[in-house]
Scaffold this motif. Structure first.
Motif, PDB file in Angstrom:
ATOM      1  N   VAL A 152       0.724  -1.253   0.179  1.00  0.00           N
ATOM      2  CA  VAL A 152      -0.197  -0.191   0.176  1.00  0.00           C
ATOM      3  C   VAL A 152       0.657   1.461  -0.259  1.00  0.00           C
ATOM      4  CG1 VAL A 152      -1.515   1.015   1.148  1.00  0.00           C
ATOM      5  CG2 VAL A 152      -1.886  -1.426   1.201  1.00  0.00           C
TER       6      VAL A 152
ATOM      7  N   VAL B 233      -5.981   5.428   3.046  1.00  0.00           N
ATOM      8  CA  VAL B 233      -5.550   4.644   1.942  1.00  0.00           C
ATOM      9  C   VAL B 233      -7.008   3.210   2.518  1.00  0.00           C
ATOM     10  CG1 VAL B 233      -3.427   5.023   2.316  1.00  0.00           C
ATOM     11  CG2 VAL B 233      -4.253   3.400   4.043  1.00  0.00           C
TER      12      VAL B 233
ATOM     13  N   ALA C 202      -6.237  -1.323   2.128  1.00  0.00           N
ATOM     14  CA  ALA C 202      -5.214  -1.732   1.583  1.00  0.00           C
ATOM     15  C   ALA C 202      -5.736  -3.429   1.495  1.00  0.00           C
ATOM     16  CB  ALA C 202      -5.445  -1.817   3.921  1.00  0.00           C
TER      17      ALA C 202
ATOM     18  N   THR D  63     -10.564  -6.207   1.276  1.00  0.00           N
ATOM     19  CA  THR D  63     -10.665  -4.761   0.878  1.00  0.00           C
ATOM     20  C   THR D  63     -10.663  -3.167   2.351  1.00  0.00           C
ATOM     21  OG1 THR D  63     -10.007  -5.308  -1.182  1.00  0.00           O
ATOM     22  CG2 THR D  63      -9.915  -2.439  -0.135  1.00  0.00           C
TER      23      THR D  63
END
Length: 263
Positions: free
Chosen positions: A179, A193, A195, A209
């Protein structure tokens, strides 16, 4: 006329009993994980630990554990690269404060007299994250499913049974794709973000995710929250039932809160 009055009184009593049952059963629904709220709670936990240490010192007591919760990473210089360990000393998870590191789920339930959100969480979280060249390249997290508690204790046995805690006592998440981390993480900004990794629950593994929010503090602690939606059937989990439960969603949110430090 008398029979009608009696029926009316019985109906009113039943409604009252159901209303009391509803408010008692539903518990207080804790908020979803939030990185800013977790950061504020960490401030409170560190302040409380420092006050306890000061009081112990004033009383002339020596505590072998004194200072553990207030010890920041001494050499942290803003470099986020390295291995970060999930801290198990700071805070003491409960539903009132959402303190420390924990993981769990939330799912909507429809009872006979209203809707509630069932929440289960475990403070038994361990693991580590590794950052190299400003990328998250590894993450392994383990959750003790046998210690799940709920915002209503009467759900706890059914929850542990539903997730197979007796035969699969741990759930895990292992990162499978690196990532890229925004530069702002190293300067104290909150970053977001996604991951991707393998989530294992009830002995079943699926690629999942998580949406992650994270910040690194000046004192060297990192605060991370994450969540994702899962379909229970994908993990061979059957939502528990009870007489008062009309329905339970076939999907729910898995969420976690981590306090980490370089180690």
């Amino acid at each position: 006329m008398k029979k009608t009055l009696i029926r009316g009184v019985i109906a009113a009593v039943l409604l009252l009993v159901l209303a009391v049952w509803f408010f008692f059963f539903r518990g207080d629904t804790p908020d979803a994980v939030d990185v800013e709220a977790a950061n504020e709670q960490l401030d409170a936990d560190l302040a409380a630990a420092a006050a306890d240490d000061d009081n112990a010192a004033a009383d002339g007591e020596v505590d072998d554990d004194a200072g553990e919760a207030t010890e920041a990473t001494p050499d942290f210089d803003g470099d986020v690269n390295g291995r970060w360990i999930v801290d198990d000393e700071i805070g003491d998870f409960d539903f009132e404060t959402a303190s420390g590191s924990f993981a769990g789920f939330r799912v909507d339930e429809e009872l006979t007299i209203g809707e509630v959100v069932a929440v289960g969480r475990s403070g038994g979280v361990s693991g580590s994250l590794t950052i190299e060249a400003n990328q998250l390249v590894a993450a392994e997290l383990t959750v003790d499913m046998t210690t799940i508690v709920s915002n209503d204790s009467r759900r706890e046995g059914a929850i542990r049974g539903a997730v197979g805690a007796s035969t699969h006592p741990t759930a895990t998440f292992v990162l499978t794709e690196p990532v890229a981390l925004p530069a702002g993480l190293a300067t104290g900004e909150t970053v977001a973000v996604d991951a991707v990794g393998d989530l294992t629950v009830n002995g079943v593994t699926n690629s999942t995710t998580f949406t992650i929010n994270a910040l690194v503090r000046d004192d060297g602690f990192g605060v991370i929250t994450g969540s994702t939606n899962i379909v229970f059937e994908d993990f061979d989990v059957t939502a528990p039932s009870a007489a008062i439960v009309v329905s339970v969603d076939d999907n729910g949110i898995v969420e976690f809160q981590l306090i980490v430090a370089k180690g």
